[in-house]
Motif scaffolding. Sequence first.
Motif, PDB file in Angstrom:
ATOM      1  N   TYR A  27      28.429 -14.333  -4.424  1.00 43.30           N
ATOM      2  CA  TYR A  27      27.739 -13.541  -5.439  1.00 43.30           C
ATOM      3  C   TYR A  27      27.136 -12.322  -4.763  1.00 43.30           C
ATOM      4  CZ  TYR A  27      28.270 -17.475  -8.583  1.00 43.30           C
ATOM      5  OH  TYR A  27      28.802 -18.452  -9.371  1.00 43.30           O
ATOM      6  N   TYR A  28      26.952 -11.245  -5.541  1.00 42.52           N
ATOM      7  CA  TYR A  28      26.600  -9.962  -4.946  1.00 42.52           C
ATOM      8  C   TYR A  28      25.742  -9.128  -5.888  1.00 42.52           C
ATOM      9  CZ  TYR A  28      27.464  -5.091  -3.567  1.00 42.52           C
ATOM     10  OH  TYR A  28      27.326  -3.777  -3.225  1.00 42.52           O
ATOM     11  N   THR A  29      24.923  -8.276  -5.298  1.00 46.27           N
ATOM     12  CA  THR A  29      24.253  -7.213  -6.038  1.00 46.27           C
ATOM     13  C   THR A  29      24.018  -6.037  -5.099  1.00 46.27           C
ATOM     14  OG1 THR A  29      22.408  -6.605  -7.477  1.00 46.27           O
ATOM     15  CG2 THR A  29      21.873  -7.965  -5.581  1.00 46.27           C
ATOM     16  N   ASP A  30      24.031  -4.846  -5.667  1.00 50.80           N
ATOM     17  CA  ASP A  30      23.626  -3.664  -4.892  1.00 50.80           C
ATOM     18  C   ASP A  30      22.498  -2.929  -5.619  1.00 50.80           C
ATOM     19  OD1 ASP A  30      24.961  -2.466  -6.968  1.00 50.80           O
ATOM     20  OD2 ASP A  30      26.373  -1.368  -5.727  1.00 50.80           O
ATOM     21  N   ASN A  31      21.929  -3.596  -6.625  1.00 52.70           N
ATOM     22  CA  ASN A  31      20.794  -3.017  -7.340  1.00 52.70           C
ATOM     23  C   ASN A  31      19.710  -4.072  -7.568  1.00 52.70           C
ATOM     24  OD1 ASN A  31      22.035  -4.538  -9.285  1.00 52.70           O
ATOM     25  ND2 ASN A  31      22.215  -2.908 -10.789  1.00 52.70           N
ATOM     26  N   GLY A  32      19.521  -4.901  -6.556  1.00 55.99           N
ATOM     27  CA  GLY A  32      18.477  -5.915  -6.636  1.00 55.99           C
ATOM     28  C   GLY A  32      17.094  -5.279  -6.572  1.00 55.99           C
ATOM     29  N   HIS A  33      16.105  -6.014  -7.034  1.00 50.62           N
ATOM     30  CA  HIS A  33      14.737  -5.494  -7.085  1.00 50.62           C
ATOM     31  C   HIS A  33      13.828  -6.260  -6.127  1.00 50.62           C
ATOM     32  CE1 HIS A  33      10.582  -5.290  -8.755  1.00 50.62           C
ATOM     33  NE2 HIS A  33      10.884  -4.019  -8.708  1.00 50.62           N
ATOM     34  N   VAL A  34      13.122  -5.492  -5.304  1.00 55.97           N
ATOM     35  CA  VAL A  34      12.071  -6.028  -4.437  1.00 55.97           C
ATOM     36  C   VAL A  34      10.873  -5.102  -4.583  1.00 55.97           C
ATOM     37  CG1 VAL A  34      11.347  -6.377  -2.035  1.00 55.97           C
ATOM     38  CG2 VAL A  34      13.615  -7.106  -2.757  1.00 55.97           C
ATOM     39  N   ASP A  35       9.690  -5.689  -4.696  1.00 57.38           N
ATOM     40  CA  ASP A  35       8.496  -4.840  -4.694  1.00 57.38           C
ATOM     41  C   ASP A  35       7.462  -5.439  -3.759  1.00 57.38           C
ATOM     42  OD1 ASP A  35       6.450  -6.503  -6.087  1.00 57.38           O
ATOM     43  OD2 ASP A  35       7.649  -6.179  -7.875  1.00 57.38           O
ATOM     44  N   PHE A  36       6.502  -4.612  -3.387  1.00 61.40           N
ATOM     45  CA  PHE A  36       5.377  -5.145  -2.643  1.00 61.40           C
ATOM     46  C   PHE A  36       4.091  -4.608  -3.245  1.00 61.40           C
ATOM     47  CE2 PHE A  36       6.095  -1.278  -0.105  1.00 61.40           C
ATOM     48  CZ  PHE A  36       4.799  -0.791   0.045  1.00 61.40           C
ATOM     49  N   TYR A  37       3.048  -5.412  -3.059  1.00 64.18           N
ATOM     50  CA  TYR A  37       1.748  -5.094  -3.618  1.00 64.18           C
ATOM     51  C   TYR A  37       0.698  -5.281  -2.532  1.00 64.18           C
ATOM     52  CZ  TYR A  37      -2.373  -5.449  -6.618  1.00 64.18           C
ATOM     53  OH  TYR A  37      -3.606  -5.268  -7.196  1.00 64.18           O
ATOM     54  N   SER A  38      -0.115  -4.268  -2.339  1.00 62.66           N
ATOM     55  CA  SER A  38      -1.197  -4.287  -1.363  1.00 62.66           C
ATOM     56  C   SER A  38      -2.501  -4.119  -2.116  1.00 62.66           C
ATOM     57  CB  SER A  38      -1.005  -3.132  -0.364  1.00 62.66           C
ATOM     58  OG  SER A  38      -2.189  -2.908   0.372  1.00 62.66           O
ATOM     59  N   SER A  39      -3.342  -5.133  -2.072  1.00 63.36           N
ATOM     60  CA  SER A  39      -4.638  -5.055  -2.726  1.00 63.36           C
ATOM     61  C   SER A  39      -5.702  -4.897  -1.647  1.00 63.36           C
ATOM     62  CB  SER A  39      -4.901  -6.325  -3.538  1.00 63.36           C
ATOM     63  OG  SER A  39      -6.150  -6.228  -4.187  1.00 63.36           O
ATOM     64  N   ALA A  40      -6.406  -3.769  -1.706  1.00 64.88           N
ATOM     65  CA  ALA A  40      -7.444  -3.474  -0.710  1.00 64.88           C
ATOM     66  C   ALA A  40      -8.688  -2.980  -1.446  1.00 64.88           C
ATOM     67  CB  ALA A  40      -6.928  -2.418   0.265  1.00 64.88           C
ATOM     68  N   PRO A  41      -9.851  -3.004  -0.782  1.00 69.98           N
ATOM     69  CA  PRO A  41     -11.095  -2.611  -1.444  1.00 69.98           C
ATOM     70  C   PRO A  41     -11.074  -1.214  -2.073  1.00 69.98           C
ATOM     71  CG  PRO A  41     -11.577  -3.671   0.643  1.00 69.98           C
ATOM     72  CD  PRO A  41     -10.085  -3.495   0.573  1.00 69.98           C
ATOM     73  N   VAL A  42     -10.440  -0.237  -1.437  1.00 69.10           N
ATOM     74  CA  VAL A  42     -10.472   1.135  -1.953  1.00 69.10           C
ATOM     75  C   VAL A  42      -9.418   1.369  -3.026  1.00 69.10           C
ATOM     76  CG1 VAL A  42     -10.178   3.573  -1.336  1.00 69.10           C
ATOM     77  CG2 VAL A  42     -11.513   2.071   0.130  1.00 69.10           C
ATOM     78  N   GLU A  43      -8.174   0.877  -2.790  1.00 69.80           N
ATOM     79  CA  GLU A  43      -7.119   1.085  -3.786  1.00 69.80           C
ATOM     80  C   GLU A  43      -6.034   0.031  -3.661  1.00 69.80           C
ATOM     81  OE1 GLU A  43      -4.853   4.741  -3.331  1.00 69.80           O
ATOM     82  OE2 GLU A  43      -5.054   4.622  -1.164  1.00 69.80           O
ATOM     83  N   ASP A  44      -5.358  -0.195  -4.773  1.00 67.95           N
ATOM     84  CA  ASP A  44      -4.195  -1.066  -4.786  1.00 67.95           C
ATOM     85  C   ASP A  44      -2.952  -0.188  -4.679  1.00 67.95           C
ATOM     86  OD1 ASP A  44      -5.871  -3.225  -5.139  1.00 67.95           O
ATOM     87  OD2 ASP A  44      -5.629  -3.267  -7.316  1.00 67.95           O
ATOM     88  N   ILE A  45      -1.974  -0.682  -3.944  1.00 68.17           N
ATOM     89  CA  ILE A  45      -0.736   0.069  -3.770  1.00 68.17           C
ATOM     90  C   ILE A  45       0.426  -0.833  -4.169  1.00 68.17           C
ATOM     91  CG2 ILE A  45       0.790   1.220  -2.118  1.00 68.17           C
ATOM     92  CD1 ILE A  45      -1.746   1.743  -0.409  1.00 68.17           C
ATOM     93  N   LYS A  46       1.304  -0.314  -5.019  1.00 68.56           N
ATOM     94  CA  LYS A  46       2.492  -1.046  -5.446  1.00 68.56           C
ATOM     95  C   LYS A  46       3.690  -0.134  -5.255  1.00 68.56           C
ATOM     96  CE  LYS A  46       4.314  -3.800  -9.311  1.00 68.56           C
ATOM     97  NZ  LYS A  46       5.704  -3.478  -9.187  1.00 68.56           N
ATOM     98  N   ALA A  47       4.778  -0.706  -4.755  1.00 69.16           N
ATOM     99  CA  ALA A  47       6.011   0.052  -4.578  1.00 69.16           C
ATOM    100  C   ALA A  47       7.187  -0.807  -5.025  1.00 69.16           C
ATOM    101  CB  ALA A  47       6.190   0.473  -3.126  1.00 69.16           C
ATOM    102  N   ASP A  48       8.152  -0.181  -5.685  1.00 69.86           N
ATOM    103  CA  ASP A  48       9.336  -0.863  -6.202  1.00 69.86           C
ATOM    104  C   ASP A  48      10.587  -0.310  -5.551  1.00 69.86           C
ATOM    105  OD1 ASP A  48       8.470  -2.595  -8.613  1.00 69.86           O
ATOM    106  OD2 ASP A  48       7.400  -0.702  -8.907  1.00 69.86           O
ATOM    107  N   ASN A  49      11.548  -1.193  -5.326  1.00 70.78           N
ATOM    108  CA  ASN A  49      12.825  -0.804  -4.745  1.00 70.78           C
ATOM    109  C   ASN A  49      13.933  -1.488  -5.545  1.00 70.78           C
ATOM    110  OD1 ASN A  49      15.127  -0.465  -3.120  1.00 70.78           O
ATOM    111  ND2 ASN A  49      13.909  -0.484  -1.244  1.00 70.78           N
TER     112      ASN A  49
END
Length: 191
Positions: A27-49
């Motif tokens: 099985y295969y994909t070339d458009n899979g989704h991975v994200d990461f989330y960083s929660s810190a006191p000053v700001e939250d950061i989220k990025a999607d791929n």
Amino acid sequence: MGTMKKAAIGVVILMVSVVRLYAQELYYTDNGHVDFYSSAPVEDIKADNNRVTSFLKTNGDLVFAIPIRSFEFEKSLMKEHFNEKYMHTDKYPKANFKGRIINVDEVDFSKDGIYDATVEGDMTIHGITKPYKVEGTLEVKGEQIIAKAKFPVAVKDHDIEIPKLLVKNIAEVVEVTVDITYTPHTKSSSN
């Protein structure tokens, strides 16, 4: 003659079934989704791929290639800093994972359903390879397989340095979410 014709039809059906089995073993994909989330006191950061490439074999073998520059952020400056100051993307353009589903015998790839899956393997991020063991699910849905998991990644484990001035902006451990939809990969689909 009638018996011979039935036998020939039976052989053809068996051959088609074997061909389908081997064609859908990968099985295969070339458009899979991975994200990461960083929660810190000053700001939250989220990025999607959404440009993740992955192969999954029904024997449990699993590989991922994640192009680092394909992570998208809310703010373009975050993306620039992520690639240049933290991930050094020119030097380390991809994150990779190679492993296997260790309980693959509990997954029936021929029957729709949601199955618990435990994956073990080595992940390379920022040039540093570390072993990971991740719990997730595999959903068999028709000819698709949907893989989902959520797990922590400590940035220091991969020699990603956070400047002391920004320690309140970026978490030391980020939460990674994987949501991949695989389809059967056959020789004809790779042309």
